[in-house]
Design an enzyme around this catalytic site. Sequence first.
Site, PDB file in Angstrom:
ATOM      1  N   ARG A   1      -9.486   0.130   3.973  1.00 30.62           N
ATOM      2  CA  ARG A   1      -8.379   0.776   3.684  1.00 30.62           C
ATOM      3  C   ARG A   1      -8.852   1.132   1.982  1.00 30.62           C
ATOM      4  O   ARG A   1      -9.978   0.499   1.861  1.00 30.62           O
ATOM      5  CB  ARG A   1      -6.961  -0.626   3.400  1.00 30.62           C
TER       6      ARG A   1
ATOM      7  N   LYS B   1       4.273   1.015  19.748  1.00 29.81           N
ATOM      8  CA  LYS B   1       4.650   0.896  18.396  1.00 29.81           C
ATOM      9  C   LYS B   1       6.019   1.894  17.624  1.00 29.81           C
ATOM     10  O   LYS B   1       6.148   3.163  18.682  1.00 29.81           O
ATOM     11  CB  LYS B   1       4.035   0.521  16.577  1.00 29.81           C
TER      12      LYS B   1
ATOM     13  N   LYS C   1      -6.098  -2.203  11.892  1.00 29.67           N
ATOM     14  CA  LYS C   1      -7.052  -1.481  11.158  1.00 29.67           C
ATOM     15  C   LYS C   1      -8.524  -0.977  12.188  1.00 29.67           C
ATOM     16  O   LYS C   1      -9.596  -1.698  12.141  1.00 29.67           O
ATOM     17  CB  LYS C   1      -6.991  -1.173  10.270  1.00 29.67           C
TER      18      LYS C   1
ATOM     19  N   ASP D   1      -0.075 -10.162  14.816  1.00 30.42           N
ATOM     20  CA  ASP D   1      -1.241  -9.522  14.252  1.00 30.42           C
ATOM     21  C   ASP D   1      -1.723 -10.313  13.617  1.00 30.42           C
ATOM     22  O   ASP D   1      -3.075 -10.586  13.122  1.00 30.42           O
ATOM     23  CB  ASP D   1      -1.134  -7.728  13.912  1.00 30.42           C
TER      24      ASP D   1
ATOM     25  N   THR E   1       1.316  -1.125  -0.183  1.00 28.40           N
ATOM     26  CA  THR E   1       0.209  -0.055   0.045  1.00 28.40           C
ATOM     27  C   THR E   1       0.406   1.567   0.415  1.00 28.40           C
ATOM     28  O   THR E   1       0.642   1.895  -0.233  1.00 28.40           O
ATOM     29  CB  THR E   1      -0.958  -0.041   1.338  1.00 28.40           C
TER      30      THR E   1
ATOM     31  N   HIS F   1       8.841  -0.162   5.758  1.00 32.62           N
ATOM     32  CA  HIS F   1       9.000   0.780   6.636  1.00 32.62           C
ATOM     33  C   HIS F   1       9.618  -0.192   8.561  1.00 32.62           C
ATOM     34  O   HIS F   1       9.979  -1.193   7.791  1.00 32.62           O
ATOM     35  CB  HIS F   1       7.511   1.553   7.429  1.00 32.62           C
TER      36      HIS F   1
ATOM     37  N   GLN G   1      -6.290 -15.143   2.418  1.00 34.77           N
ATOM     38  CA  GLN G   1      -4.684 -15.393   2.405  1.00 34.77           C
ATOM     39  C   GLN G   1      -4.804 -16.831   3.092  1.00 34.77           C
ATOM     40  O   GLN G   1      -3.626 -17.349   2.647  1.00 34.77           O
ATOM     41  CB  GLN G   1      -4.743 -14.241   4.088  1.00 34.77           C
TER      42      GLN G   1
END
Length: 406
Positions: A87, A228, A83, A193, A41, A46, A172
């Site tokens: 998204r 986090k 979330k 998660d 996305t 990161h 998934q």
Amino acid sequence: MASVYDILLERGYIKQVTHEEEIKELLEKEKVTFYIGFDPTADSLHVGHFVQMMVMAHMQKEGHKPIALIGGGTAMIGDPSGKSDMRKMMTKEQIQHNADCFKVQFSKLIDFNDEKAIMANNGDWLLGLNYVEFLREVGVHFSVNRMLTAECYKQRLEKGLTFLEFNYMLMQGYDFLELNRRYGCVLQMGGDDQWSNILSGVDLIRRKESKPAFGMTFTLLTTSEGKKMGKTEKGALWLDAEKTSPYEFYQYWRNVGDADVEKCLALLTFLPMDEVRRLGALEGAEINEAKKVLAFEVTKLIHGEEEAQKAKTAAEALFAGGQDMSSVPTVTIEKGELSCNVLDLLVNTKILPSKSEGRRLVQQGGLTINDEKITDINSEITEEYFQDGSILIRRGKKNYNRIILK
């Protein structure tokens, strides 16, 4: 000799596993193919992905084969895990561009030559699925009652879970089945998660193929307070030098809390554990030496030794009052943009995200320009401030920025 399982355990990566004894034996005696999924996305990974990249690197060093799975199909749905909002969906072109950027970053830690690692895209099999066939083959093995107990769905149910997102777990699970069929992949790994989603894939392979399949999650990168890691004033700590400069990246690790140094050294560097423990045990002012080692090693892995050395030199020179500015984050502005007060300047140049952040900084005595403390939020920044055409801004004790006047 220690197996990769022992290495991952000692360094603090492993959080949960599905079949502990079987996985231990498997990783000790065989070379396995495993996968980790990445959500495309953004056009850069990161710090949240860094732990997963390190796990892949450790596994590959011990002879196991990584698959980096790009969620080209699932990104068109959106992952509800962790979330509270749905998204945004993406185009195939955006996804491909982001995947290409990821591969460059993966390659700093993982060797893709001679098929030592694979990069796959789940869009290759998800986007052409026949819906009725998919429901008959895969949907029949999923209990809705059980799915609704998963943490990733519980959080979204409060705001409203779309049927689109509800399919994510099936997708998934199907990814793992497809990778098992195509590449003999027997192990899915991911952040903690993802535990519910990983279990669904393990269960699907065991039911459909009557074959062993396994799952493992790792510790999420958090501070000793449980927050986090990788959040900065500007947002995420990116692995792309254009988004987060090597200097800013170095400074982030140089300034981690004392209690987090040993964990970061274990998870984010390849230093031997004896050295990690020695550095982690330093106290008082000496812990700063451990932080310098951490900052250098992590920056070296992501940006290369030369950039790490430049960032280290710049940080030390600035800290000692020196003048080496080569690696300090720098913005250039036109003279016409200068008729503004200090808060406007900091926000307009994106050094700070908001004026309220700037007010707080000034009120707490944390803002200096050219070593002069700014005490008034309405201070006008004029050309006189620009010695040799630039100013040096310091936020707090160690965060530096430079503005050049054209």
